[in-house]
Design a protein around this motif. Structure first.
Motif, short mmCIF file in Angstrom:
data_model
loop_
_atom_site.label_atom_id
_atom_site.label_comp_id
_atom_site.label_asym_id
_atom_site.label_seq_id
_atom_site.Cartn_x
_atom_site.Cartn_y
_atom_site.Cartn_z
N THR A 1 0.84 -1.19 0.00
CA THR A 1 0.00 0.00 0.00
C THR A 1 0.88 1.24 0.00
N GLU A 2 0.49 2.26 -0.79
CA GLU A 2 1.24 3.51 -0.76
C GLU A 2 0.78 4.34 0.44
N ILE A 3 1.73 4.75 1.25
CA ILE A 3 1.45 5.55 2.44
C ILE A 3 1.80 7.00 2.12
N THR A 4 0.82 7.89 2.17
CA THR A 4 1.05 9.29 1.82
C THR A 4 0.94 10.22 3.03
N GLU A 5 0.35 9.71 4.13
CA GLU A 5 0.21 10.52 5.34
C GLU A 5 0.99 9.83 6.46
N GLY A 6 1.44 10.62 7.40
CA GLY A 6 2.18 10.03 8.51
C GLY A 6 2.23 10.95 9.71
N VAL A 7 2.88 10.48 10.76
CA VAL A 7 3.00 11.25 11.99
C VAL A 7 3.98 12.41 11.76
N ARG A 8 3.53 13.62 12.05
CA ARG A 8 4.37 14.81 11.92
C ARG A 8 4.80 15.34 13.29
N GLU A 9 4.04 14.96 14.32
CA GLU A 9 4.37 15.41 15.68
C GLU A 9 3.82 14.40 16.68
N ILE A 10 4.62 14.15 17.73
CA ILE A 10 4.19 13.28 18.84
C ILE A 10 4.03 14.18 20.06
N ILE A 11 2.94 13.98 20.81
CA ILE A 11 2.68 14.80 22.00
C ILE A 11 2.38 13.90 23.20
N TRP A 12 3.24 13.98 24.22
CA TRP A 12 2.98 13.31 25.49
C TRP A 12 2.55 14.39 26.49
N GLU A 13 1.45 14.14 27.23
CA GLU A 13 0.99 15.09 28.24
C GLU A 13 0.91 14.39 29.59
N GLY A 14 1.54 15.00 30.59
CA GLY A 14 1.55 14.40 31.92
C GLY A 14 2.16 15.37 32.91
N HIS A 15 2.99 14.85 33.82
CA HIS A 15 3.59 15.71 34.85
C HIS A 15 4.96 15.16 35.22
N LEU A 16 6.00 15.95 34.92
CA LEU A 16 7.37 15.59 35.27
C LEU A 16 7.95 16.72 36.11
N PRO A 17 8.07 16.52 37.46
CA PRO A 17 8.63 17.58 38.31
C PRO A 17 10.01 18.00 37.84
N ASP A 18 10.34 19.27 38.06
CA ASP A 18 11.60 19.84 37.57
C ASP A 18 12.82 19.06 38.02
N ALA A 19 12.80 18.55 39.24
CA ALA A 19 13.99 17.88 39.79
C ALA A 19 14.22 16.49 39.18
#
Length: 190
Positions: free
Chosen positions: A90-108
């Motif tokens: 199959t010809e693939i013409t569309e794909g992932v352009r950006e990945i977004i993870w949302e959560g909470h990572l403390p600064d330290a």
């Protein structure tokens, strides 16, 4: 205490090279191979927790699969590919352009965000490919998106985009479908 914090903040702002940058665990990738990529996030924005990690996928990288991360919501932005490709007939013409993870990572704290992707021959061998990363916090962002101009290096920039060196495809004359078959390993005995 406030004076010390202010001094530290001033030092950090005046010497961005002292900051630990967002980086990739890998230093090299090979054309036409699906690689496991690890984005390292070493701290938040100033003293704020990271709430969102966005990874932009440049042209020449396809078949992108982000890894689900416990405690984080995962989404992708798709769009047209600069170079369509074929997968299972199959010809693939569309794909992932950006990945977004949302959560909470403390600064330290430190964390890693994983995805798999195929690095194509559209990426010149012997050159770096830059993969921009944006860390978003409650009141700001660290945008690791600067791509060095000719004659400059990553150390000339406060927020260099993570980069990997592209190595030439190993199997020139062979079908591209076979190069990864040996990497599955044999784990039948486990």
């Amino acid at each position: 205490m406030k004076t010390t914090l202010m001094t530290l903040a001033a030092l950090a702002l005046s010497a961005p090279a002292a900051f630990a940058h967002a980086t990739l665990e890998q230093s090299e990738v090979t054309q036409n191979v699906r690689e496991r990529m690890v984005v390292r996030i070493p701290h938040g924005c100033g003293d704020e927790a990271t709430l969102r990690v966005r990874v932009a996928i440049p042209d020449g990288i396809n078949a992108v699969q982000p890894m689900v991360k416990a405690g984080w919501d995962l989404s992708v932005v798709t769009g047209p590919l600069a170079e369509p490709y074929h997968s299972h007939g199959t010809e693939i013409t569309e794909g992932v352009r950006e990945i977004i993870w949302e959560g909470h990572l403390p600064d330290a704290f430190y964390d890693e965000f994983v995805f798999r992707a195929r690095f194509t021959e559209a990426l010149p061998a012997g050159e770096l490919v830059h993969i921009p990363v944006v860390q978003e916090c409650a009141d700001g962002a660290a945008r690791w998106i600067e791509i060095p101009e000719e004659g400059k290096t990553r150390s000339d920039y406060a927020y260099p985009a993570p980069a990997v060196m592209v190595l030439p495809a190993a199997d020139h004359g062979h079908s591209h479908g076979h190069s990864h078959s040996h990497s599955h390993g044999h784990s039948h005995g486990n």
